[in-house]
Write a protein that holds these residues in place. Structure first.
Motif, mmCIF file in Angstrom:
data_model
loop_
_atom_site.group_PDB
_atom_site.id
_atom_site.type_symbol
_atom_site.label_atom_id
_atom_site.label_comp_id
_atom_site.label_asym_id
_atom_site.label_seq_id
_atom_site.Cartn_x
_atom_site.Cartn_y
_atom_site.Cartn_z
ATOM 1 N N LEU A 128 44.965 33.417 58.101
ATOM 2 C CA LEU A 128 44.793 31.957 58.122
ATOM 3 C C LEU A 128 43.723 31.521 57.129
ATOM 4 N N TYR A 129 42.572 32.197 57.150
ATOM 5 C CA TYR A 129 41.478 31.786 56.268
ATOM 6 C C TYR A 129 41.732 32.160 54.817
ATOM 7 N N ILE A 130 42.479 33.220 54.584
ATOM 8 C CA ILE A 130 42.887 33.520 53.209
ATOM 9 C C ILE A 130 43.769 32.390 52.680
ATOM 10 N N SER A 131 44.650 31.877 53.530
ATOM 11 C CA SER A 131 45.519 30.764 53.096
ATOM 12 C C SER A 131 44.689 29.515 52.814
ATOM 13 N N TYR A 132 43.645 29.274 53.628
ATOM 14 C CA TYR A 132 42.762 28.130 53.374
ATOM 15 C C TYR A 132 42.086 28.273 52.005
ATOM 16 N N LEU A 133 41.569 29.482 51.732
ATOM 17 C CA LEU A 133 40.891 29.714 50.455
ATOM 18 C C LEU A 133 41.837 29.524 49.278
ATOM 19 N N ARG A 134 43.049 30.029 49.426
ATOM 20 C CA ARG A 134 44.008 29.897 48.323
ATOM 21 C C ARG A 134 44.284 28.426 48.003
ATOM 22 N N ARG A 135 44.371 27.615 49.019
ATOM 23 C CA ARG A 135 44.629 26.192 48.785
ATOM 24 C C ARG A 135 43.493 25.548 47.988
ATOM 25 N N LYS A 136 42.291 26.021 48.202
ATOM 26 C CA LYS A 136 41.134 25.413 47.535
ATOM 27 C C LYS A 136 40.785 26.096 46.214
ATOM 28 N N ILE A 137 40.936 27.422 46.155
ATOM 29 C CA ILE A 137 40.543 28.175 44.967
ATOM 30 C C ILE A 137 41.666 28.233 43.935
ATOM 31 N N ASP A 138 42.885 28.464 44.413
ATOM 32 C CA ASP A 138 43.999 28.740 43.502
ATOM 33 C C ASP A 138 44.948 27.563 43.285
ATOM 34 N N ALA A 139 44.791 26.508 44.065
ATOM 35 C CA ALA A 139 45.742 25.394 43.987
ATOM 36 C C ALA A 139 45.809 24.829 42.567
ATOM 37 N N GLY A 140 47.023 24.835 41.974
ATOM 38 C CA GLY A 140 47.220 24.283 40.641
ATOM 39 C C GLY A 140 46.631 25.121 39.529
ATOM 40 N N ARG A 141 46.205 26.360 39.834
ATOM 41 C CA ARG A 141 45.585 27.228 38.839
ATOM 42 C C ARG A 141 46.229 28.607 38.895
ATOM 43 N N GLU A 142 45.913 29.420 37.895
ATOM 44 C CA GLU A 142 46.346 30.809 37.952
ATOM 45 C C GLU A 142 45.659 31.481 39.146
ATOM 46 N N PRO A 143 46.401 32.204 39.974
ATOM 47 C CA PRO A 143 45.809 32.761 41.201
ATOM 48 C C PRO A 143 44.763 33.829 40.934
ATOM 49 N N MET A 144 43.734 33.827 41.799
ATOM 50 C CA MET A 144 42.693 34.843 41.758
ATOM 51 C C MET A 144 42.713 35.720 43.014
ATOM 52 N N ILE A 145 43.184 35.170 44.112
ATOM 53 C CA ILE A 145 43.223 35.902 45.381
ATOM 54 C C ILE A 145 44.605 36.523 45.535
ATOM 55 N N HIS A 146 44.637 37.833 45.723
ATOM 56 C CA HIS A 146 45.910 38.556 45.743
ATOM 57 C C HIS A 146 46.057 39.366 47.020
ATOM 58 N N THR A 147 47.299 39.475 47.479
ATOM 59 C CA THR A 147 47.625 40.289 48.647
ATOM 60 C C THR A 147 48.208 41.612 48.192
ATOM 61 N N ARG A 148 47.705 42.686 48.777
ATOM 62 C CA ARG A 148 48.296 44.001 48.578
ATOM 63 C C ARG A 148 48.941 44.379 49.902
ATOM 64 N N TYR B 19 43.427 42.414 50.873
ATOM 65 C CA TYR B 19 43.295 41.327 49.894
ATOM 66 C C TYR B 19 42.249 41.678 48.861
ATOM 67 N N MET B 20 42.405 41.086 47.684
ATOM 68 C CA MET B 20 41.426 41.301 46.626
ATOM 69 C C MET B 20 41.311 40.046 45.783
ATOM 70 N N ILE B 21 40.182 39.931 45.077
ATOM 71 C CA ILE B 21 39.981 38.820 44.147
ATOM 72 C C ILE B 21 39.688 39.405 42.776
ATOM 73 N N LYS B 22 40.236 38.802 41.752
ATOM 74 C CA LYS B 22 39.990 39.241 40.382
ATOM 75 C C LYS B 22 40.180 38.051 39.466
ATOM 76 N N PRO B 23 39.619 38.115 38.245
ATOM 77 C CA PRO B 23 39.778 36.997 37.318
ATOM 78 C C PRO B 23 41.241 36.705 37.066
ATOM 79 N N ALA B 24 41.549 35.421 36.897
ATOM 80 C CA ALA B 24 42.929 35.026 36.610
ATOM 81 C C ALA B 24 43.338 35.547 35.245
ATOM 82 N N GLN B 25 44.600 35.869 35.109
ATOM 83 C CA GLN B 25 45.105 36.303 33.818
ATOM 84 C C GLN B 25 45.146 35.123 32.881
ATOM 85 N N SER B 26 44.634 35.339 31.690
ATOM 86 C CA SER B 26 44.611 34.245 30.706
ATOM 87 C C SER B 26 45.966 34.076 30.061
#
Length: 246
Positions: free
Chosen positions: A214-234, A239-246
Protein backbone atom coordinates in the motif's frame (compact mmCIF):
# COMPACT_ATOMS: atom_id res chain seq x y z
CA UNK A 1 30.21 -8.00 18.13
CA UNK A 2 27.59 -5.46 19.06
CA UNK A 3 25.42 -3.16 17.04
CA UNK A 4 23.81 0.15 17.86
CA UNK A 5 21.20 2.17 16.06
CA UNK A 6 22.77 4.21 13.25
CA UNK A 7 23.09 7.92 13.96
CA UNK A 8 22.14 10.51 11.41
CA UNK A 9 25.40 11.43 9.70
CA UNK A 10 26.46 13.58 6.79
CA UNK A 11 26.61 11.59 3.60
CA UNK A 12 29.92 10.53 2.08
CA UNK A 13 30.00 10.33 -1.69
CA UNK A 14 32.68 9.90 -4.30
CA UNK A 15 33.70 13.09 -6.13
CA UNK A 16 31.48 12.03 -9.05
CA UNK A 17 28.47 11.84 -6.71
CA UNK A 18 28.25 8.03 -6.69
CA UNK A 19 28.19 6.00 -3.44
CA UNK A 20 31.41 5.12 -1.65
CA UNK A 21 32.58 1.56 -2.41
CA UNK A 22 33.67 -0.80 0.38
CA UNK A 23 35.21 -4.26 -0.02
CA UNK A 24 34.60 -6.54 2.99
CA UNK A 25 36.94 -9.55 3.22
CA UNK A 26 36.13 -12.15 5.89
CA UNK A 27 35.63 -15.90 5.68
CA UNK A 28 33.05 -15.87 8.49
CA UNK A 29 29.79 -15.37 6.60
CA UNK A 30 27.92 -14.04 9.64
CA UNK A 31 30.50 -11.28 10.14
CA UNK A 32 30.62 -10.38 6.44
CA UNK A 33 26.82 -10.21 6.26
CA UNK A 34 26.55 -8.11 9.43
CA UNK A 35 29.12 -5.61 8.23
CA UNK A 36 27.68 -5.48 4.73
CA UNK A 37 24.20 -4.73 6.07
CA UNK A 38 25.46 -1.97 8.36
CA UNK A 39 27.58 -0.38 5.63
CA UNK A 40 24.76 -0.51 3.08
CA UNK A 41 22.64 1.38 5.59
CA UNK A 42 25.24 4.14 5.34
CA UNK A 43 24.33 4.33 1.65
CA UNK A 44 27.58 2.72 0.51
CA UNK A 45 28.04 0.07 -2.18
CA UNK A 46 29.43 -3.19 -0.83
CA UNK A 47 31.28 -6.15 -2.32
CA UNK A 48 32.39 -9.07 -0.16
CA UNK A 49 34.94 -11.88 -0.48
CA UNK A 50 35.68 -14.90 1.68
CA UNK A 51 39.34 -15.53 0.85
CA UNK A 52 42.47 -13.80 -0.38
CA UNK A 53 42.15 -14.76 -4.01
CA UNK A 54 38.55 -13.58 -4.11
CA UNK A 55 39.56 -10.32 -2.41
CA UNK A 56 42.16 -9.46 -5.03
CA UNK A 57 39.79 -10.32 -7.87
CA UNK A 58 36.99 -8.26 -6.31
CA UNK A 59 39.33 -5.30 -5.80
CA UNK A 60 40.38 -5.48 -9.45
CA UNK A 61 36.76 -5.44 -10.64
CA UNK A 62 35.05 -3.30 -7.98
CA UNK A 63 37.78 -0.65 -7.40
CA UNK A 64 36.84 -0.01 -3.76
CA UNK A 65 37.48 3.23 -1.90
CA UNK A 66 38.29 1.35 1.32
CA UNK A 67 38.83 -2.30 2.33
CA UNK A 68 37.89 -4.16 5.52
CA UNK A 69 40.32 -7.08 5.69
CA UNK A 70 40.38 -10.02 8.10
CA UNK A 71 43.91 -10.99 9.14
CA UNK A 72 43.17 -14.73 9.08
CA UNK A 73 41.80 -16.14 5.80
CA UNK A 74 41.46 -19.76 4.67
CA UNK A 75 43.93 -19.57 1.78
CA UNK A 76 46.44 -16.99 3.03
CA UNK A 77 46.96 -14.29 5.66
CA UNK A 78 45.80 -10.69 5.59
CA UNK A 79 49.33 -9.29 5.24
CA UNK A 80 49.87 -11.21 2.01
CA UNK A 81 46.52 -10.05 0.69
CA UNK A 82 47.38 -6.48 1.63
CA UNK A 83 50.56 -6.65 -0.46
CA UNK A 84 48.61 -7.89 -3.48
CA UNK A 85 45.93 -5.24 -2.98
CA UNK A 86 48.55 -2.51 -2.87
CA UNK A 87 49.86 -3.59 -6.26
CA UNK A 88 46.33 -3.21 -7.69
CA UNK A 89 45.29 -0.11 -5.74
CA UNK A 90 48.32 1.62 -4.17
CA UNK A 91 46.32 4.29 -2.32
CA UNK A 92 43.29 2.36 -1.06
CA UNK A 93 43.01 2.51 2.77
CA UNK A 94 42.74 -0.83 4.60
CA UNK A 95 41.13 -1.53 7.98
CA UNK A 96 42.27 -4.84 9.50
CA UNK A 97 39.95 -7.09 11.48
CA UNK A 98 41.81 -9.43 13.80
CA UNK A 99 41.11 -11.78 16.67
CA UNK A 100 44.67 -11.19 17.83
CA UNK A 101 45.22 -8.39 20.31
CA UNK A 102 48.95 -8.76 20.96
CA UNK A 103 50.92 -5.57 20.36
CA UNK A 104 53.25 -7.27 17.87
CA UNK A 105 50.31 -8.33 15.69
CA UNK A 106 48.91 -4.82 15.56
CA UNK A 107 52.34 -3.38 14.76
CA UNK A 108 52.87 -5.98 12.00
CA UNK A 109 49.63 -5.00 10.29
CA UNK A 110 50.29 -1.29 10.46
CA UNK A 111 53.95 -1.66 9.46
CA UNK A 112 52.93 -3.71 6.42
CA UNK A 113 50.82 -0.80 5.20
CA UNK A 114 47.48 -1.23 6.93
CA UNK A 115 45.84 2.06 7.89
CA UNK A 116 43.90 1.00 10.99
CA UNK A 117 42.73 -2.08 12.84
CA UNK A 118 39.82 -3.31 15.00
CA UNK A 119 40.02 -6.40 17.20
CA UNK A 120 37.25 -8.98 17.43
CA UNK A 121 34.73 -8.90 19.01
CA UNK A 122 34.00 -5.39 17.78
CA UNK A 123 31.23 -2.83 17.66
CA UNK A 124 29.81 -2.36 14.18
CA UNK A 125 29.41 1.34 14.87
CA UNK A 126 33.12 1.56 15.69
CA UNK A 127 33.98 -0.08 12.36
CA UNK A 128 31.73 2.38 10.53
CA UNK A 129 33.30 5.34 12.34
CA UNK A 130 36.84 4.12 11.56
CA UNK A 131 35.94 3.64 7.90
CA UNK A 132 34.44 7.09 7.63
CA UNK A 133 37.65 8.53 9.02
CA UNK A 134 39.80 6.57 6.57
CA UNK A 135 37.63 7.57 3.62
CA UNK A 136 37.79 11.26 4.53
CA UNK A 137 41.54 11.22 5.13
CA UNK A 138 42.21 9.41 1.87
CA UNK A 139 40.31 12.04 -0.11
CA UNK A 140 38.32 9.26 -1.82
CA UNK A 141 35.04 11.00 -1.06
CA UNK A 142 33.56 14.42 -0.49
CA UNK A 143 31.92 15.25 2.78
CA UNK A 144 28.54 16.64 1.89
CA UNK A 145 27.10 19.18 4.26
CA UNK A 146 23.85 18.41 6.02
CA UNK A 147 22.19 15.04 5.65
CA UNK A 148 20.75 15.01 2.13
CA UNK A 149 20.25 11.67 0.39
CA UNK A 150 20.38 11.86 -3.41
CA UNK A 151 19.37 9.22 -5.95
CA UNK A 152 19.25 10.50 -9.51
CA UNK A 153 17.15 13.66 -9.53
CA UNK A 154 15.45 12.73 -6.23
CA UNK A 155 16.70 14.42 -3.05
CA UNK A 156 15.64 13.85 0.57
CA UNK A 157 16.79 16.10 3.41
CA UNK A 158 16.83 14.08 6.63
CA UNK A 159 16.94 17.21 8.79
CA UNK A 160 14.23 19.36 7.22
CA UNK A 161 12.19 16.38 5.86
CA UNK A 162 12.00 18.14 2.49
CA UNK A 163 11.81 15.95 -0.61
CA UNK A 164 12.25 17.12 -4.19
CA UNK A 165 12.44 15.48 -7.57
CA UNK A 166 13.82 17.47 -10.45
CA UNK A 167 13.58 20.54 -8.20
CA UNK A 168 9.84 20.07 -7.57
CA UNK A 169 8.63 19.74 -3.97
CA UNK A 170 7.03 16.44 -2.99
CA UNK A 171 4.92 16.32 0.17
CA UNK A 172 5.03 13.04 2.09
CA UNK A 173 3.44 11.74 5.27
CA UNK A 174 5.75 10.68 8.10
CA UNK A 175 5.48 7.01 7.17
CA UNK A 176 5.99 7.68 3.47
CA UNK A 177 9.08 9.70 4.35
CA UNK A 178 10.56 6.87 6.46
CA UNK A 179 9.89 4.35 3.72
CA UNK A 180 11.50 6.55 1.07
CA UNK A 181 14.47 7.23 3.34
CA UNK A 182 15.06 3.49 3.81
CA UNK A 183 14.90 2.92 0.05
CA UNK A 184 17.24 5.83 -0.67
CA UNK A 185 19.76 4.68 1.93
CA UNK A 186 19.97 1.45 -0.05
CA UNK A 187 19.94 2.51 -3.72
CA UNK A 188 19.92 -0.29 -6.32
CA UNK A 189 19.44 -2.85 -3.54
CA UNK A 190 16.33 -5.04 -3.46
CA UNK A 191 14.69 -4.77 -0.02
CA UNK A 192 12.28 -7.48 1.05
CA UNK A 193 8.90 -6.75 2.61
CA UNK A 194 10.18 -8.25 5.85
CA UNK A 195 13.16 -5.87 5.90
CA UNK A 196 10.93 -2.88 5.17
CA UNK A 197 8.43 -3.84 7.88
CA UNK A 198 11.21 -4.27 10.42
CA UNK A 199 12.92 -0.96 9.58
CA UNK A 200 9.93 1.31 8.88
CA UNK A 201 7.19 -0.17 11.06
CA UNK A 202 9.44 -1.88 13.65
CA UNK A 203 7.65 -5.19 13.84
CA UNK A 204 8.26 -8.67 12.55
CA UNK A 205 6.92 -9.93 9.26
CA UNK A 206 3.76 -12.01 9.51
CA UNK A 207 0.87 -11.52 7.14
CA UNK A 208 1.31 -7.75 6.92
CA UNK A 209 2.74 -7.54 3.41
CA UNK A 210 -0.28 -5.53 2.29
CA UNK A 211 0.80 -2.47 4.28
CA UNK A 212 4.13 -2.39 2.43
CA UNK A 213 2.43 -2.77 -0.93
CA UNK A 214 0.00 0.00 0.00
CA UNK A 215 2.69 2.50 0.98
CA UNK A 216 4.84 1.63 -2.02
CA UNK A 217 1.83 2.51 -4.19
CA UNK A 218 1.45 5.82 -2.31
CA UNK A 219 5.12 6.65 -2.94
CA UNK A 220 4.87 5.78 -6.61
CA UNK A 221 1.97 8.17 -7.06
CA UNK A 222 4.02 11.00 -5.58
CA UNK A 223 7.56 10.14 -6.74
CA UNK A 224 6.98 8.55 -10.14
CA UNK A 225 3.71 10.09 -11.32
CA UNK A 226 4.22 11.52 -14.83
CA UNK A 227 7.96 10.74 -14.70
CA UNK A 228 10.32 7.92 -15.53
CA UNK A 229 9.91 5.42 -12.67
CA UNK A 230 12.49 5.14 -9.91
CA UNK A 231 10.75 2.65 -7.61
CA UNK A 232 10.80 -0.89 -8.98
CA UNK A 233 9.29 -4.21 -7.95
CA UNK A 234 11.30 -7.40 -8.12
CA UNK A 235 8.60 -10.06 -8.09
CA UNK A 236 9.05 -12.47 -5.23
CA UNK A 237 11.99 -10.50 -3.83
CA UNK A 238 10.96 -6.97 -2.89
CA UNK A 239 11.44 -3.35 -3.95
CA UNK A 240 14.31 -1.13 -4.97
CA UNK A 241 14.97 2.47 -5.96
CA UNK A 242 17.43 3.60 -8.60
CA UNK A 243 17.94 6.63 -10.84
CA UNK A 244 15.50 6.87 -13.72
CA UNK A 245 16.81 5.87 -17.10
CA UNK A 246 17.61 8.92 -19.16
Amino acid sequence: MTTTSPQMRSELLRPDGSPVRVLVVDDELSIADLLSMALRYEGWRIRSAGDGQGAVQAAREFRPDVVVLDMMLPDTDGLTVLGRLRRELPQVPVLFLTAKDAVEDRVAGLTAGGDDYVTKPFSVEEVVARLRGLIRRSGAADRRSGSVLVVGDLALDEDSHEVTRGGEDIHLTATEFELLRFLMRNPRRVLSKAQILDRVWSYDFGGRANVVELYISYLRRKIDAGREPMIHTRRGAGYMIKPAQS
